[in-house]
Design a protein around this motif. Structure first.
Motif, PDB file in Angstrom:
ATOM      1  N   ARG A 137       0.647  -1.359  -0.093  1.00 23.06           N
ATOM      2  CA  ARG A 137       0.013   0.026   0.164  1.00 23.06           C
ATOM      3  C   ARG A 137       0.814   1.372  -0.013  1.00 23.06           C
ATOM      4  O   ARG A 137       0.686   2.316   0.938  1.00 23.06           O
ATOM      5  CB  ARG A 137      -1.197  -0.064   1.161  1.00 23.06           C
ATOM      6  CG  ARG A 137      -1.584  -0.988   1.388  1.00 23.06           C
ATOM      7  CD  ARG A 137      -2.655  -1.366   2.488  1.00 23.06           C
ATOM      8  NE  ARG A 137      -4.004  -0.397   2.022  1.00 23.06           N
ATOM      9  CZ  ARG A 137      -5.163  -0.717   1.361  1.00 23.06           C
ATOM     10  NH1 ARG A 137      -5.037  -2.039   0.770  1.00 23.06           N
ATOM     11  NH2 ARG A 137      -6.030   0.001   0.971  1.00 23.06           N
ATOM     12  N   GLY A 138       1.838   1.157  -0.849  1.00 19.03           N
ATOM     13  CA  GLY A 138       2.727   2.353  -1.035  1.00 19.03           C
ATOM     14  C   GLY A 138       2.028   3.663  -1.487  1.00 19.03           C
ATOM     15  O   GLY A 138       2.670   4.710  -1.123  1.00 19.03           O
ATOM     16  N   PHE A 139       1.028   3.600  -2.032  1.00 18.61           N
ATOM     17  CA  PHE A 139       0.154   4.586  -2.481  1.00 18.61           C
ATOM     18  C   PHE A 139      -0.437   5.579  -1.435  1.00 18.61           C
ATOM     19  O   PHE A 139      -1.088   6.761  -1.614  1.00 18.61           O
ATOM     20  CB  PHE A 139      -0.878   4.255  -3.592  1.00 18.61           C
ATOM     21  CG  PHE A 139      -1.717   3.097  -3.240  1.00 18.61           C
ATOM     22  CD1 PHE A 139      -3.155   3.397  -2.458  1.00 18.61           C
ATOM     23  CD2 PHE A 139      -1.571   1.974  -3.099  1.00 18.61           C
ATOM     24  CE1 PHE A 139      -3.870   2.422  -1.829  1.00 18.61           C
ATOM     25  CE2 PHE A 139      -2.200   0.916  -2.678  1.00 18.61           C
ATOM     26  CZ  PHE A 139      -3.419   1.239  -2.044  1.00 18.61           C
ATOM     27  N   GLU A 140      -0.736   4.869  -0.338  1.00 13.03           N
ATOM     28  CA  GLU A 140      -1.562   5.447   0.820  1.00 13.03           C
ATOM     29  C   GLU A 140      -0.998   6.829   1.328  1.00 13.03           C
ATOM     30  O   GLU A 140      -1.701   7.547   1.772  1.00 13.03           O
ATOM     31  CB  GLU A 140      -1.863   4.395   1.907  1.00 13.03           C
ATOM     32  CG  GLU A 140      -2.827   3.377   1.541  1.00 13.03           C
ATOM     33  CD  GLU A 140      -3.332   2.602   2.637  1.00 13.03           C
ATOM     34  OE1 GLU A 140      -4.293   2.002   2.633  1.00 13.03           O
ATOM     35  OE2 GLU A 140      -2.494   2.305   3.666  1.00 13.03           O
ATOM     36  N   SER A 141       0.392   6.905   1.167  1.00 10.02           N
ATOM     37  CA  SER A 141       0.964   8.258   1.748  1.00 10.02           C
ATOM     38  C   SER A 141       1.037   9.235   0.842  1.00 10.02           C
ATOM     39  O   SER A 141       1.375  10.441   1.056  1.00 10.02           O
ATOM     40  CB  SER A 141       2.176   7.792   2.313  1.00 10.02           C
ATOM     41  OG  SER A 141       3.128   7.516   1.394  1.00 10.02           O
ATOM     42  N   LEU A 142       0.392   9.050  -0.560  1.00  5.37           N
ATOM     43  CA  LEU A 142       0.500  10.229  -1.451  1.00  5.37           C
ATOM     44  C   LEU A 142      -0.700  10.958  -1.026  1.00  5.37           C
ATOM     45  O   LEU A 142      -1.717  10.849  -0.696  1.00  5.37           O
ATOM     46  CB  LEU A 142       0.100   9.564  -2.928  1.00  5.37           C
ATOM     47  CG  LEU A 142       1.190   8.676  -3.370  1.00  5.37           C
ATOM     48  CD1 LEU A 142       0.854   8.163  -4.568  1.00  5.37           C
ATOM     49  CD2 LEU A 142       2.587   9.305  -3.552  1.00  5.37           C
ATOM     50  N   THR A 143      -0.298  12.491  -1.188  1.00  8.12           N
ATOM     51  CA  THR A 143      -1.295  13.482  -0.944  1.00  8.12           C
ATOM     52  C   THR A 143      -1.662  14.223  -2.062  1.00  8.12           C
ATOM     53  O   THR A 143      -2.948  14.921  -1.944  1.00  8.12           O
ATOM     54  CB  THR A 143      -0.789  14.375   0.247  1.00  8.12           C
ATOM     55  OG1 THR A 143       0.415  15.064  -0.168  1.00  8.12           O
ATOM     56  CG2 THR A 143      -0.375  13.705   1.445  1.00  8.12           C
ATOM     57  N   ALA A 144      -1.019  14.218  -3.133  1.00  8.20           N
ATOM     58  CA  ALA A 144      -1.324  14.989  -4.372  1.00  8.20           C
ATOM     59  C   ALA A 144      -1.187  14.397  -5.574  1.00  8.20           C
ATOM     60  O   ALA A 144      -0.869  15.086  -6.577  1.00  8.20           O
ATOM     61  CB  ALA A 144      -0.622  16.495  -4.116  1.00  8.20           C
ATOM     62  N   THR A 145      -1.012  13.120  -5.364  1.00  3.54           N
ATOM     63  CA  THR A 145      -0.791  12.240  -6.804  1.00  3.54           C
ATOM     64  C   THR A 145      -1.965  11.226  -6.793  1.00  3.54           C
ATOM     65  O   THR A 145      -2.019  10.621  -5.973  1.00  3.54           O
ATOM     66  CB  THR A 145       0.566  11.656  -6.721  1.00  3.54           C
ATOM     67  OG1 THR A 145       1.563  12.629  -6.427  1.00  3.54           O
ATOM     68  CG2 THR A 145       0.974  11.182  -7.963  1.00  3.54           C
ATOM     69  N   HIS A 146      -2.463  11.093  -8.416  1.00  5.66           N
ATOM     70  CA  HIS A 146      -3.408  10.242  -8.238  1.00  5.66           C
ATOM     71  C   HIS A 146      -2.994   9.187  -9.416  1.00  5.66           C
ATOM     72  O   HIS A 146      -2.728   9.530 -10.590  1.00  5.66           O
ATOM     73  CB  HIS A 146      -4.611  10.687  -9.041  1.00  5.66           C
ATOM     74  CG  HIS A 146      -5.852   9.701  -9.301  1.00  5.66           C
ATOM     75  ND1 HIS A 146      -6.970   9.952 -10.066  1.00  5.66           N
ATOM     76  CD2 HIS A 146      -6.143   8.386  -9.131  1.00  5.66           C
ATOM     77  CE1 HIS A 146      -7.695   9.002 -10.248  1.00  5.66           C
ATOM     78  NE2 HIS A 146      -7.011   8.060  -9.520  1.00  5.66           N
ATOM     79  N   ILE A 147      -2.735   7.996  -8.889  1.00  2.82           N
ATOM     80  CA  ILE A 147      -2.193   6.926  -9.718  1.00  2.82           C
ATOM     81  C   ILE A 147      -3.437   6.420 -10.634  1.00  2.82           C
ATOM     82  O   ILE A 147      -4.242   5.669  -9.773  1.00  2.82           O
ATOM     83  CB  ILE A 147      -1.591   5.636  -8.963  1.00  2.82           C
ATOM     84  CG1 ILE A 147      -0.428   6.328  -8.239  1.00  2.82           C
ATOM     85  CG2 ILE A 147      -1.134   4.634  -9.849  1.00  2.82           C
ATOM     86  CD1 ILE A 147       0.333   5.346  -7.317  1.00  2.82           C
ATOM     87  N   CYS A 148      -3.448   6.614 -11.769  1.00  8.02           N
ATOM     88  CA  CYS A 148      -4.375   6.328 -12.769  1.00  8.02           C
ATOM     89  C   CYS A 148      -4.441   5.029 -13.428  1.00  8.02           C
ATOM     90  O   CYS A 148      -5.336   4.569 -13.965  1.00  8.02           O
ATOM     91  CB  CYS A 148      -4.622   7.491 -13.879  1.00  8.02           C
ATOM     92  SG  CYS A 148      -4.939   8.921 -13.062  1.00  8.02           S
ATOM     93  N   GLY A 149      -3.296   4.324 -13.212  1.00  7.02           N
ATOM     94  CA  GLY A 149      -3.009   3.025 -13.999  1.00  7.02           C
ATOM     95  C   GLY A 149      -1.719   2.746 -14.461  1.00  7.02           C
ATOM     96  O   GLY A 149      -0.551   3.311 -13.515  1.00  7.02           O
ATOM     97  N   VAL A 150      -1.536   1.951 -15.635  1.00  6.81           N
ATOM     98  CA  VAL A 150      -0.055   1.610 -15.830  1.00  6.81           C
ATOM     99  C   VAL A 150       0.413   1.781 -17.362  1.00  6.81           C
ATOM    100  O   VAL A 150      -0.555   1.681 -18.206  1.00  6.81           O
ATOM    101  CB  VAL A 150      -0.232   0.077 -15.387  1.00  6.81           C
ATOM    102  CG1 VAL A 150       1.098  -0.731 -16.061  1.00  6.81           C
ATOM    103  CG2 VAL A 150      -0.221  -0.635 -14.195  1.00  6.81           C
TER     104      VAL A 150
END
Length: 222
Positions: A137-150
């Motif tokens: 869950r490395g994405f949980e700490s992001l505050t202003a970035t939206h990972i949309c895919g690959v």
């Protein structure tokens, strides 16, 4: 054939539901304008400076996709200018994009680049690294970035079976992440793969975003 004619030919071939990024890197603003006037709004650049120069002099409703290797010292300049950064190839780069986006007060949309191709020179997370990033869950700490895919690229080879296997591998990694309900991801729905020479195979294997340059603009103008 003109840029407009080339573009319209490509658009006729691309199935509904698949978005086209017209790869405009190394091509002048007037050629981009010709594609724009024919209805294209999404363009791909691989150098920050070139994107910024074109962004200044072209219509403001263009969606710029950054598709090249992004150097960490260029991140700040790009934030707020790109509709999508398709080439996040390390966790360090992702964290920097997030920090600069937070400072700038914007949300940056990104794709995670996975590396399955034979060439060592291509960038990206290995499949195991990318799956590990999501499983912890490395994405949980992001505050202003939206990972949309690959995003991913196939090996640069005439062996179409190898190309298809690469795209199938990328699509499988994408689906493992997208289908994992325990992650609770929202808006993780973009699979970007396929270029002028292989996009049809990419679409057959699940791509919903393709990056086509040569077919539209002709050979690069350096």
């Amino acid at each position: 054939m003109s840029v407009k004619e080339n573009l319209l030919e490509v658009l006729k071939e691309i199935p509904q539901g698949v978005e086209l990024v017209a790869v405009s890197k190394f091509h002048p603003a007037d050629m981009i304008m010709e594609a724009y006037e024919a209805g294209q709004r999404c363009f791909g650049e691989s150098r920050v400076q070139e994107l910024l120069e074109k962004e200044k002099c072209l219509p403001s409703d263009i969606k710029w996709h950054f598709i090249g290797h992004l150097q960490t010292n260029k991140v700040r300049q790009l934030i707020g200018k790109a509709a999508l950064i398709e080439s996040v190839d390390s966790e360090r780069l992702l964290r920097l994009i997030d920090a600069e986006s937070t400072k700038a007060g914007v949300v940056t949309r990104v794709l995670m680049q996975v590396h399955v191709a034979q060439e060592e020179t291509k960038f990206g997370f290995s499949p195991d690294e990318l799956l590990d990033f999501f499983s912890r869950r490395g994405f949980e700490s992001l505050t202003a970035t939206h990972i949309c895919g690959v995003m991913g690229m196939a090996s640069n080879t005439d062996d179409l079976d190898r190309v298809r296997a690469d795209f199938r591998n990328i699509a499988s990694i994408y689906r493992k992440i997208a289908d994992d309900e325990s992650l609770g991801l929202r808006g993780f729905d973009v699979l970007s793969m396929g270029m002028s020479g292989d996009w049809q195979i990419a679409v057959e294997e699940g791509a919903d975003l393709v990056r086509i340059g040569t077919r539209i603009f002709g050979a690069r103008q350096y």
